[in-house]
Design a protein around this motif. Structure first.
Motif, mmCIF file in Angstrom:
data_model
loop_
_atom_site.group_PDB
_atom_site.id
_atom_site.type_symbol
_atom_site.label_atom_id
_atom_site.label_comp_id
_atom_site.label_asym_id
_atom_site.label_seq_id
_atom_site.Cartn_x
_atom_site.Cartn_y
_atom_site.Cartn_z
ATOM 1 N N ASN A 55 -65.473 -17.843 -5.813
ATOM 2 C CA ASN A 55 -65.316 -16.389 -5.778
ATOM 3 C C ASN A 55 -66.652 -15.694 -6.058
ATOM 4 O O ASN A 55 -66.941 -14.646 -5.473
ATOM 5 C CB ASN A 55 -64.261 -15.926 -6.778
ATOM 6 N N GLN A 56 -67.444 -16.272 -6.941
ATOM 7 C CA GLN A 56 -68.777 -15.722 -7.201
ATOM 8 C C GLN A 56 -69.647 -15.801 -5.938
ATOM 9 O O GLN A 56 -70.355 -14.858 -5.606
ATOM 10 C CB GLN A 56 -69.465 -16.476 -8.353
ATOM 11 N N TYR A 57 -69.586 -16.938 -5.244
ATOM 12 C CA TYR A 57 -70.346 -17.105 -4.001
ATOM 13 C C TYR A 57 -69.881 -16.110 -2.955
ATOM 14 O O TYR A 57 -70.688 -15.541 -2.219
ATOM 15 C CB TYR A 57 -70.208 -18.520 -3.453
ATOM 16 N N ALA A 58 -68.573 -15.902 -2.873
ATOM 17 C CA ALA A 58 -68.030 -14.976 -1.881
ATOM 18 C C ALA A 58 -68.516 -13.554 -2.134
ATOM 19 O O ALA A 58 -68.681 -12.777 -1.194
ATOM 20 C CB ALA A 58 -66.502 -15.022 -1.900
ATOM 21 N N SER A 59 -68.772 -13.209 -3.402
ATOM 22 C CA SER A 59 -69.276 -11.874 -3.719
ATOM 23 C C SER A 59 -70.799 -11.799 -3.630
ATOM 24 O O SER A 59 -71.368 -10.754 -3.898
ATOM 25 C CB SER A 59 -68.797 -11.446 -5.103
ATOM 26 N N GLY A 60 -71.451 -12.901 -3.253
ATOM 27 C CA GLY A 60 -72.902 -12.883 -3.065
ATOM 28 C C GLY A 60 -73.704 -13.371 -4.252
ATOM 29 O O GLY A 60 -74.924 -13.363 -4.221
ATOM 30 N N ASN A 61 -73.044 -13.807 -5.316
ATOM 31 C CA ASN A 61 -73.737 -14.310 -6.498
ATOM 32 C C ASN A 61 -73.886 -15.826 -6.378
ATOM 33 O O ASN A 61 -72.983 -16.576 -6.711
ATOM 34 C CB ASN A 61 -72.959 -13.947 -7.765
ATOM 35 N N PHE A 62 -75.049 -16.263 -5.891
ATOM 36 C CA PHE A 62 -75.286 -17.689 -5.690
ATOM 37 C C PHE A 62 -75.936 -18.350 -6.904
ATOM 38 O O PHE A 62 -76.299 -19.515 -6.856
ATOM 39 C CB PHE A 62 -76.166 -17.919 -4.459
ATOM 40 N N SER A 63 -76.094 -17.598 -7.998
ATOM 41 C CA SER A 63 -76.732 -18.171 -9.182
ATOM 42 C C SER A 63 -75.767 -19.052 -9.975
ATOM 43 O O SER A 63 -76.196 -19.882 -10.767
ATOM 44 C CB SER A 63 -77.299 -17.067 -10.068
ATOM 45 N N GLU A 64 -74.473 -18.854 -9.790
ATOM 46 C CA GLU A 64 -73.478 -19.673 -10.497
ATOM 47 C C GLU A 64 -73.487 -21.094 -9.939
ATOM 48 O O GLU A 64 -73.642 -21.302 -8.748
ATOM 49 C CB GLU A 64 -72.075 -19.079 -10.340
ATOM 50 N N LYS A 65 -73.287 -22.061 -10.819
ATOM 51 C CA LYS A 65 -73.190 -23.468 -10.423
ATOM 52 C C LYS A 65 -71.933 -24.053 -11.061
ATOM 53 O O LYS A 65 -71.479 -23.605 -12.095
ATOM 54 C CB LYS A 65 -74.414 -24.271 -10.895
ATOM 55 N N VAL A 66 -71.406 -25.067 -10.402
ATOM 56 C CA VAL A 66 -70.243 -25.762 -10.941
ATOM 57 C C VAL A 66 -70.762 -26.867 -11.854
ATOM 58 O O VAL A 66 -71.575 -27.693 -11.439
ATOM 59 C CB VAL A 66 -69.380 -26.370 -9.816
ATOM 60 N N MET A 84 -74.012 -27.466 -1.169
ATOM 61 C CA MET A 84 -73.676 -26.548 -0.091
ATOM 62 C C MET A 84 -74.102 -25.120 -0.443
ATOM 63 O O MET A 84 -74.677 -24.410 0.382
ATOM 64 C CB MET A 84 -72.172 -26.589 0.173
ATOM 65 N N ALA A 85 -73.853 -24.701 -1.663
ATOM 66 C CA ALA A 85 -74.199 -23.350 -2.094
ATOM 67 C C ALA A 85 -75.710 -23.130 -2.043
ATOM 68 O O ALA A 85 -76.171 -22.046 -1.653
ATOM 69 C CB ALA A 85 -73.676 -23.091 -3.499
ATOM 70 N N GLU A 86 -76.471 -24.139 -2.416
ATOM 71 C CA GLU A 86 -77.933 -24.023 -2.366
ATOM 72 C C GLU A 86 -78.407 -23.833 -0.922
ATOM 73 O O GLU A 86 -79.286 -23.016 -0.652
ATOM 74 C CB GLU A 86 -78.585 -25.260 -2.995
ATOM 75 N N HIS A 87 -77.818 -24.568 -0.005
ATOM 76 C CA HIS A 87 -78.181 -24.413 1.409
ATOM 77 C C HIS A 87 -77.761 -23.051 1.948
ATOM 78 O O HIS A 87 -78.515 -22.424 2.703
ATOM 79 C CB HIS A 87 -77.562 -25.531 2.253
ATOM 80 N N ILE A 88 -76.598 -22.582 1.556
ATOM 81 C CA ILE A 88 -76.155 -21.252 1.990
ATOM 82 C C ILE A 88 -77.102 -20.189 1.441
ATOM 83 O O ILE A 88 -77.512 -19.280 2.161
ATOM 84 C CB ILE A 88 -74.702 -20.983 1.543
ATOM 85 N N LYS A 89 -77.477 -20.319 0.167
ATOM 86 C CA LYS A 89 -78.403 -19.350 -0.434
ATOM 87 C C LYS A 89 -79.735 -19.362 0.297
ATOM 88 O O LYS A 89 -80.295 -18.304 0.602
ATOM 89 C CB LYS A 89 -78.604 -19.650 -1.913
ATOM 90 N N ARG A 90 -80.235 -20.543 0.602
ATOM 91 C CA ARG A 90 -81.506 -20.660 1.315
ATOM 92 C C ARG A 90 -81.395 -20.004 2.696
ATOM 93 O O ARG A 90 -82.293 -19.281 3.131
ATOM 94 C CB ARG A 90 -81.897 -22.135 1.445
#
Length: 176
Positions: A55-66, A84-90
């Motif tokens: 949900n954080q990623y969906a709102s544009g916050n890519f700083s959160e990690k699992v 995956m999130a790191e690649h999406i952020k990049r």
């Protein structure tokens, strides 16, 4: 030998044992329900963490990690999710940079175009000769000089066939 045991003595131990068994069964059920709740929370916490971070990623916050430790399926999923999130952020950062660069290029191109149009308009209006911009003979724009030479107003010239302004004998030469 026949022995008799009074009924009160015989059943008192049985009733007491039944009460103890009921207490133990109820206590066991309560303990099992509590243990089940604790176990479910522990098992579902990684899923809840994944849902929260997604949900954080969906709102544009890519700083959160699992953050899930261990060597189980959830830790593998968490690693893949973070990767995956790191690649999406990049990719998002690259796209944003590209959009910013292209916006700057477009802004400069528009400024250059506006300056060029202004210079052309000044040259167009200052010319004493007749100037016309046309597409396949149809006049799109013209200057006052062409209006003065032809005797038509600028509004009459725009949209007309510019070849009709040329002497019939010279039209073939002009079209080449």
């Amino acid at each position: 030998i026949i022995t008799t045991i009074p009924q009160g003595i015989l059943f008192s131990n049985i009733i007491q044992n039944i009460y103890w068994m009921m207490f133990i069964v109820i206590l066991s059920i309560v303990i099992l329900v509590l243990a089940n709740q604790i176990l479910i929370k522990k098992l579902l916490k990684p899923v809840d963490d994944l849902v929260f971070v997604s949900n954080q990623y969906a709102s544009g916050n890519f700083s959160e990690k699992v953050h899930i430790s261990g060597k189980n399926e959830f830790s593998k999923l968490a690693y893949a999710f973070n990767y995956m999130a790191e690649h999406i952020k990049r990719n998002v950062d690259t796209l944003e940079k590209t959009v910013q660069e292209r916006t700057e290029h477009l802004k400069l191109a528009n400024e250059t175009l506006a300056e060029s149009e202004q210079r052309f308009k000044i040259l167009h209006d200052a010319s004493f000769g007749g100037l016309a911009i046309h597409e396949q003979g149809m006049i799109l724009d013209c200057n006052q000089g062409l209006s003065d030479i032809s005797g038509f107003t600028i509004n009459e010239l725009i949209g007309s066939n510019g070849l009709e302004l040329i002497a019939p004998d010279d039209r073939d030469f002009v079209m080449k």
